[in-house]
Design an enzyme around this catalytic site. Structure first.
Site, PDB file in Angstrom:
ATOM      1  NE  ARG A   8      43.966  39.103  42.107  1.00 17.20           N
ATOM      2  CZ  ARG A   8      43.909  38.884  40.678  1.00 17.20           C
ATOM      3  NH1 ARG A   8      43.124  37.558  40.347  1.00 17.20           N
ATOM      4  NH2 ARG A   8      43.809  39.625  39.787  1.00 17.20           N
ATOM      5  CB  VAL A  10      38.492  35.269  36.719  1.00 16.99           C
ATOM      6  CG1 VAL A  10      37.281  34.772  36.055  1.00 16.99           C
ATOM      7  CG2 VAL A  10      38.324  36.304  37.907  1.00 16.99           C
ATOM      8  NE  ARG A  40      37.421  36.514  33.046  1.00 16.92           N
ATOM      9  CZ  ARG A  40      38.081  37.199  33.881  1.00 16.92           C
ATOM     10  NH1 ARG A  40      37.487  38.106  34.580  1.00 16.92           N
ATOM     11  NH2 ARG A  40      39.214  37.133  34.150  1.00 16.92           N
ATOM     12  CD  GLU A  98      47.809  40.379  34.558  1.00 15.53           C
ATOM     13  OE1 GLU A  98      48.093  41.584  34.426  1.00 15.53           O
ATOM     14  OE2 GLU A  98      46.698  39.865  34.760  1.00 15.53           O
ATOM     15  CE  LYS A 136      49.638  47.101  39.513  1.00 12.81           C
ATOM     16  NZ  LYS A 136      48.463  47.840  38.146  1.00 12.81           N
TER      17      LYS A 136
END
Lengths: 258, 456
Positions: B292, B295, B338, B275, B116
């Site tokens: 990746r 969601v 969600r 982000e 990170k």
């Protein structure tokens, strides 16, 4: 666990079960036979099935539990029931309701010999549904839930014998405190039987029956109980999945196993 | 293109990947654990293979089991979905060593973005603003005071090692700094055996905004706009939407353009998400990149009409992106709810059990990605996500109206779900005004939040 879990567990699919289960469901679990047949013949069949389900199967299950044999087969008219003692550690798993013979499944030739499960609760569930159905055999859906483990309609096109369905149930039902008799795969990989995986060989619990090669790392297939090797279910070099049945054993009941 | 893909995941995302494979005309094998034998993706798959027991460490998280399954089923690629092995660069490397393709960034790219801190420095050097912080570790009190004054209060004291909030303190004034550092040092020392600390600017009332990018092997990249994921519960996103109500159209375009320029320059490949934290003044700071599929990817799919999972697979297969930035049109407004098996009235306690009845809402602009079916038994071993309800409308107000209708129509009997919290959000004035920040739910607690909604 409610027994009627089986039906709603199936997801919505195109080939949902036929409208009239009383007529159609037994066909899913019996030999394909010449059609069309007379109503009398059908009625006779259903009476036979009911006798098997209601009277014979429970009796056989009880019998098998007390005998030192692996399998029982009984004929009733055109119908036969075959019961086999429990596979490793618990129930034999039902193949999924949607399994199709056309699938390129590892060990795909083994329809009806679904991977055994080490999860005991599956076994209980299968017993519950078997018992309920057997004692409920008067009319209604006949042998509907009879199938390997959970899936009532799990008997595949290539294996439409009553025996295929009864097999798993008999196995599970007799397994109350019986010893496991199927050595299952500890991993996903390629199976190689060992020198003890030969019919007639006496083995002790924990003996190595072969290995499943997972990325070059051999994972041992071990005998779950003391007993005698009945047969190797999967050929050497076959791709197998986790939990798949590999070696059939007959336990040495009441002998060195205890 | 690949011949056959192993789907090494479960639940709704396994189903989503299966659908992408079918669209692309690629065969797919669903790898499953014993606990998922009756799951929908397993039942719908052309082929499925049991890779291990319920314990994810021996199934979905077991690299040898997953790779072995891919080999014995004749697959030439593995899709890891999200979670599990999806961000494990060692796994990606081992997959490559077995002549299989990891569907995601190639291992060297994953490696470059693994740290990170390193990623922040790398993308910072390509023009992305990062959260202002101290120049290295704090040497002594004098150094700390000087750095805090330079960054500007409030500041967050953070330990170099570990996580989970240990050794972390927010400080508003120079007077508090000295004692807070002492406490943090001692906490960090006992928790991680390392008492080095650094400072970061504390962003009050921040929002979480992320930019979706797609970059092919040939350095051709596009952004697909941003998503606002500010509605969170203890750092878990529960509702996402796009576009973000936090930024003006010009500011949104600026954010996305800077993001795509930086990742292309830094050599990123495949789909990914950058982000950012956005503060009250509308300034944004890069936090991390997710290499990746996420969601909340359907939010972007609703706005762009672009299948992100298929795009991800095509890029991994070495295909060119096939569309340009001008082809990416962001239309209307989308929200994703969600749906989790958890109880919002009891601190989101996760649940499991049998779905006794299930009905999926429908209508214009409604999409539901879920693996539920009536009679399905939700196993207790994995995360609580049951599915995602995604609504689209020409504008935010319409999306909210459709969201209310769809949430009312949704039936999931037999399990406690968090649907009520979504209904409460759609009744919350702060949310309706688009002024929500990441502490919207945590500030007053979810129970109080529900109660407040019930009164309105």
């Amino acid at each position: 666990m409610p027994d009627d879990r089986d039906a709603p567990r199936r997801p919505p699919r195109g080939d949902a079960r036929p409208d009239d289960p009383g007529e159609a469901r037994p066909d899913a679990a019996v030999d394909a036979r010449p059609d069309p047949r007379g109503d009398a013949a059908r009625a006779a069949d259903h009476a036979g099935i009911d006798r098997l389900a209601g009277t014979l199967v429970p009796a056989l299950i009880a019998k098998l539990g007390t005998l030192n044999v692996g399998e029982l087969e009984v004929r009733e008219g055109d119908w036969k029931v075959r019961l086999r003692r429990p596979p490793g550690g618990g129930a034999s798993y039902g193949r999924r309701a949607t399994d199709r013979p056309s699938r390129a499944h590892p060990g795909h030739e083994l329809h009806g010999h679904a991977p055994a499960s080490p999860e005991p609760h599956r076994s209980t569930r299968a017993i519950a549904s078997a018992t309920a159905e057997a004692t409920n055999g008067s009319g209604g859906p006949g042998l509907a839930p009879v199938g390997p483990g959970l899936g009532g309609e799990a008997a595949t096109a290539g294996d439409r014998r009553l025996g295929a369905g009864a097999l798993a149930i008999g196995g599970s039902a007799a397994s109350a405190d019986a010893q496991a008799q199927i050595a299952t795969s500890p991993a996903v990989g390629v199976f190689q039987p060992g020198s003890k995986a030969v019919a007639g060989t006496r083995v002790r619990a924990g003996d190595r029956l072969g290995v499943v090669d997972m990325l070059g790392v051999p994972q041992e297939v071990v005998a779950p109980v003391d007993g005698i090797v009945v047969g190797v279910i999967v050929d050497a070099g076959t791709a197998v999945e986790y939990g798949q049945e590999l070696v059939h054993l007959e336990s040495a009941v009441g002998a060195e196993g205890r | 293109m690949f011949r056959k893909i192993l789907i090494a995941n479960r639940g709704e995302i396994a189903l989503r990947i299966l659908r992408a494979c079918r669209t692309l005309g690629v065969q797919a094998v669903v790898a499953y654990s014993e606990a998922d034998r009756d799951s929908l993706p397993v039942q719908l798959a052309d082929e499925a293979i049991c890779i291990g027991p319920a314990d994810a460490r021996r199934s979905y998280l077991s690299a040898p089991a997953v790779i072995s399954a891919a080999i014995v089923t004749g697959c030439d690629a593995i899709h890891p979905g999200y979670g599990f092995l999806s961000e494990d660069e060692t796994f990606a490397e081992v997959v490559g060593a077995h002549d299989l393709t990891f569907i995601g960034p190639p291992p060297p790219v994953l490696d470059r973005f693994a740290s990170k801190e390193g990623t922040r420095r790398l993308l910072g050097s390509y023009g992305l603003p990062t959260i202002p912080g101290s120049d290295g570790m704090l040497r002594d009190d004098e150094h700390a005071l000087a750095e805090a004054a330079r960054i500007g209060y409030p500041v967050l004291i953070k330990p170099s090692a570990g996580g989970g909030g240990k050794g972390m303190r927010m400080v508003r004034t120079p007077r508090e700094l000295d004692s807070a550092i002492k406490v943090c040092r001692s906490e960090a020392r006992s928790a991680f055996g390392d008492d080095s600390l650094y400072l970061e600017k504390w962003l009050e009332d921040n929002r979480h905004v992320e930019v979706q990018v797609a970059v092919d092997r040939y350095g051709h990249g596009v952004h697909l706009g941003e998503r606002d994921c500010s509605v969170q519960r203890r750092h878990q996103k529960i509702l996402e939407e796009a576009p973000t109500p936090a930024l003006s159209p010009a500011a949104r375009a600026d954010l996305s353009e800077r993001a795509i320029r930086a990742v292309v320059a830094a050599g990123y490949e495949n789909v990914g998400t950058l982000e950012f934290l956005v503060d009250g003044a509308g300034d944004f700071y890069f936090i991390e990149i997710n290499c990746r599929i996420q969601v909340e990817h359907p939010v972007t799919e609703m706005l762009t009409g672009i299948d992100l999972v298929a795009t991800q697979i095509r890029i991994a297969a070495g295909e060119p992106l096939g569309f340009s930035q001008a082809d990416v049109q962001l239309r209307g407004h989308a929200m994703e709810f969600r749906i989790n098996a958890e109880d919002p009235a009891h601190e989101f306690r996760p649940g499991a059990g049998v779905v006794e009845a299930f009905h999926m809402p429908g209508g214009p602009g409604i999409r539901m990605d879920t693996h539920l079916y009536p009679g399905y038994e939700v196993p207790p071993f994995y995360d609580s996500l049951l599915g995602k309800l995604i609504v689209w409308g020409p504008d935010r107000a319409t999306a909210i109206q459709r969201g209310r209708a769809a949430l009312d129509e949704l039936v999931v009997d037999g399990l406690t779900t968090n649907v009520e919290i979504h209904k409460a959000l759609l009744a919350n004035q702060t949310f309706l005004d688009g002024r929500m920040t990441t502490n919207l739910l945590d500030r007053i607690g979810s129970a109080a939040f529900l109660a407040a909604a019930a009164r309105t």
